[in-house]
Design an enzyme around this catalytic site. Structure first.
Site, PDB file in Angstrom:
ATOM      1  N   PHE A   8     -14.349  -9.435   2.207  1.00 38.46           N
ATOM      2  CA  PHE A   8     -14.621  -8.091   1.699  1.00 38.46           C
ATOM      3  C   PHE A   8     -13.584  -7.613   0.677  1.00 38.46           C
ATOM      4  CE2 PHE A   8     -12.336  -7.606   5.776  1.00 38.46           C
ATOM      5  CZ  PHE A   8     -11.250  -6.838   5.393  1.00 38.46           C
ATOM      6  N   TYR A  19      -3.749  -3.810  -0.921  1.00 40.42           N
ATOM      7  CA  TYR A  19      -4.437  -4.538   0.152  1.00 40.42           C
ATOM      8  C   TYR A  19      -4.221  -6.055   0.061  1.00 40.42           C
ATOM      9  CZ  TYR A  19      -6.836  -0.388   1.916  1.00 40.42           C
ATOM     10  OH  TYR A  19      -7.131   0.836   2.490  1.00 40.42           O
ATOM     11  N   ARG A  64      -2.865   6.341  14.242  1.00 40.78           N
ATOM     12  CA  ARG A  64      -3.965   5.371  14.406  1.00 40.78           C
ATOM     13  C   ARG A  64      -4.970   5.863  15.451  1.00 40.78           C
ATOM     14  NH1 ARG A  64      -4.549   0.886  10.799  1.00 40.78           N
ATOM     15  NH2 ARG A  64      -5.952   0.171  12.421  1.00 40.78           N
ATOM     16  N   HIS A  74      -6.986   5.892   5.571  1.00 33.52           N
ATOM     17  CA  HIS A  74      -6.107   4.767   5.904  1.00 33.52           C
ATOM     18  C   HIS A  74      -5.008   5.257   6.840  1.00 33.52           C
ATOM     19  CE1 HIS A  74      -3.442   1.293   5.299  1.00 33.52           C
ATOM     20  NE2 HIS A  74      -2.457   2.166   5.185  1.00 33.52           N
ATOM     21  N   THR A  88     -11.552   0.990  12.850  1.00 32.83           N
ATOM     22  CA  THR A  88     -11.926   0.672  11.465  1.00 32.83           C
ATOM     23  C   THR A  88     -13.415   0.928  11.212  1.00 32.83           C
ATOM     24  OG1 THR A  88     -10.249  -1.067  11.511  1.00 32.83           O
ATOM     25  CG2 THR A  88     -11.843  -1.147   9.707  1.00 32.83           C
ATOM     26  N   ASN A 139     -14.469   4.160   5.007  1.00 40.10           N
ATOM     27  CA  ASN A 139     -14.168   4.732   6.329  1.00 40.10           C
ATOM     28  C   ASN A 139     -13.164   5.886   6.264  1.00 40.10           C
ATOM     29  OD1 ASN A 139     -11.941   3.186   5.803  1.00 40.10           O
ATOM     30  ND2 ASN A 139     -12.052   1.942   7.651  1.00 40.10           N
ATOM     31  N   ARG A 198     -12.394   9.094  11.624  1.00 41.90           N
ATOM     32  CA  ARG A 198     -13.424   8.157  11.146  1.00 41.90           C
ATOM     33  C   ARG A 198     -14.774   8.433  11.809  1.00 41.90           C
ATOM     34  NH1 ARG A 198      -9.435   2.869  10.723  1.00 41.90           N
ATOM     35  NH2 ARG A 198      -9.017   3.020   8.468  1.00 41.90           N
ATOM     36  N   GLU A 218       4.238   1.097   2.326  1.00 45.21           N
ATOM     37  CA  GLU A 218       3.097   1.808   1.740  1.00 45.21           C
ATOM     38  C   GLU A 218       3.524   3.165   1.161  1.00 45.21           C
ATOM     39  OE1 GLU A 218      -0.035  -0.476   4.722  1.00 45.21           O
ATOM     40  OE2 GLU A 218       0.307   1.672   5.008  1.00 45.21           O
ATOM     41  N   LYS A 266      -9.501   8.403   1.534  1.00 48.28           N
ATOM     42  CA  LYS A 266     -10.143   7.421   0.643  1.00 48.28           C
ATOM     43  C   LYS A 266     -11.222   8.073  -0.235  1.00 48.28           C
ATOM     44  CE  LYS A 266      -9.194   3.471   3.686  1.00 48.28           C
ATOM     45  NZ  LYS A 266      -9.798   2.277   4.361  1.00 48.28           N
TER      46      LYS A 266
HETATM   47  P1  IDP Z   1      -7.685  -0.524   9.080  1.00 43.18           P
HETATM   48  O1  IDP Z   1      -7.858   0.311   7.827  1.00 43.18           O
HETATM   49  O2  IDP Z   1      -8.364   0.099  10.267  1.00 43.18           O
HETATM   50  O3  IDP Z   1      -6.251  -0.893   9.358  1.00 43.18           O
HETATM   51  P2  IDP Z   1      -8.054  -3.249   8.114  1.00 43.18           P
HETATM   52  O4  IDP Z   1      -8.573  -4.367   8.955  1.00 43.18           O
HETATM   53  O5  IDP Z   1      -6.588  -3.245   7.796  1.00 43.18           O
HETATM   54  O6  IDP Z   1      -8.493  -1.880   8.831  1.00 43.18           O
HETATM   55  O7  IDP Z   1      -8.893  -3.255   6.778  1.00 43.18           O
HETATM   56  C1  IDP Z   1      -8.500  -2.495   5.652  1.00 43.18           C
HETATM   57  C2  IDP Z   1      -9.709  -1.798   5.081  1.00 43.18           C
HETATM   58  O8  IDP Z   1     -10.622  -2.784   4.601  1.00 43.18           O
HETATM   59  C3  IDP Z   1     -10.538  -0.992   6.094  1.00 43.18           C
HETATM   60  O9  IDP Z   1     -10.010   0.293   6.360  1.00 43.18           O
HETATM   61  C4  IDP Z   1     -11.890  -0.935   5.411  1.00 43.18           C
HETATM   62  O10 IDP Z   1     -11.895   0.021   4.341  1.00 43.18           O
HETATM   63  C5  IDP Z   1     -11.969  -2.344   4.808  1.00 43.18           C
HETATM   64  N1  IDP Z   1     -12.625  -3.295   5.728  1.00 43.18           N
HETATM   65  C6  IDP Z   1     -12.127  -3.816   6.864  1.00 43.18           C
HETATM   66  N2  IDP Z   1     -12.997  -4.665   7.458  1.00 43.18           N
HETATM   67  C7  IDP Z   1     -14.087  -4.668   6.653  1.00 43.18           C
HETATM   68  C8  IDP Z   1     -15.352  -5.364   6.714  1.00 43.18           C
HETATM   69  O11 IDP Z   1     -15.644  -6.133   7.632  1.00 43.18           O
HETATM   70  N3  IDP Z   1     -16.229  -5.106   5.695  1.00 43.18           N
HETATM   71  C9  IDP Z   1     -15.950  -4.256   4.655  1.00 43.18           C
HETATM   72  N4  IDP Z   1     -14.777  -3.596   4.563  1.00 43.18           N
HETATM   73  C10 IDP Z   1     -13.864  -3.804   5.546  1.00 43.18           C
HETATM   74 MG    MG Z   2      -4.934  -2.082   8.247  1.00 46.14          MG
END
Ligand code: IDP
Ligand code: MG
Length: 139
Positions: A59, A51, A87, A117, A93, A114, A104, A128, A11
């Site tokens: 968010f 997304y 993962r 992905h 996350t 973070n 991460r 994807e 990212k």
């Molecule tokens: P993941 O990337 O671990 O699968 P997801 O829940 O699919 O997590 O969320 C996608 C992306 O959205 C995250 O990697 C992060 O960049 C962002 N994100 C997720 N939850 C939050 C939040 O609570 N606040 C701000 N950004 C978030």
């Molecule tokens: Mg995800």
């Protein structure tokens, strides 16, 4: 478990901090083969498309602007049990919850920025990967 594929992207926070090389080293040393890779940038619209599943989340707008704020490095990766093992390699996350040594835990700046992905299912890995790469870009 046979060989399968997952999709990842480094990212904008991690690319701009100069951490892409270190992250790719970890990925390769964990046994993943890079099938496709490029450096590119998403528009906010295209980040929103990627997304889409999160469009009702509070968010979402921030996520689209963050994900289009700089270069990213999308990759298709191959390994036995790729989706689940990747993962595990990237961690939770929220970097505060990510296990020590995960990508991460090492490189993420915040729950949003973070670092990386990772696809959450074989089906999403296909979708994807196809979002970024055509068949002739895979080796
Ligand atoms: P993941 O990337 O671990 O699968 P997801 O829940 O699919 O997590 O969320 C996608 C992306 O959205 C995250 O990697 C992060 O960049 C962002 N994100 C997720 N939850 C939050 C939040 O609570 N606040 C701000 N950004 C978030
Ligand atoms: Mg995800």
């Amino acid at each position: 478990m046979g060989v399968n594929t997952t999709f990842t992207m480094i990212k904008p926070d991690a690319v701009s901090a100069g951490n892409a090389g270190a992250i790719m080293k970890i990925i390769q040393e964990a046994g993943f083969r890079i099938v496709a890779m490029k450096k590119t940038k998403l528009s906010s619209e295209r980040a929103g498309e990627f997304y889409e599943v999160h469009k009702e989340r509070p968010f979402y707008a921030d996520l689209c602007s963050y994900m289009s704020s700089g270069a990213i490095i999308p990759m298709i990766l191959e390994k036995e049990n790729a989706v689940e093992d990747f993962r595990k390699l990237i961690g939770a996350t929220n970097p505060k919850d990510a296990a020590p040594g995960t990508i991460r835990a090492l490189f993420a700046k915040s729950i949003e920025a973070n670092a990386i992905h990772g696809s959450d299912s074989d089906e999403n890995a296909q979708i994807e990967g196809n979002f970024f790469f055509s068949a002739i870009e895979r080796f």
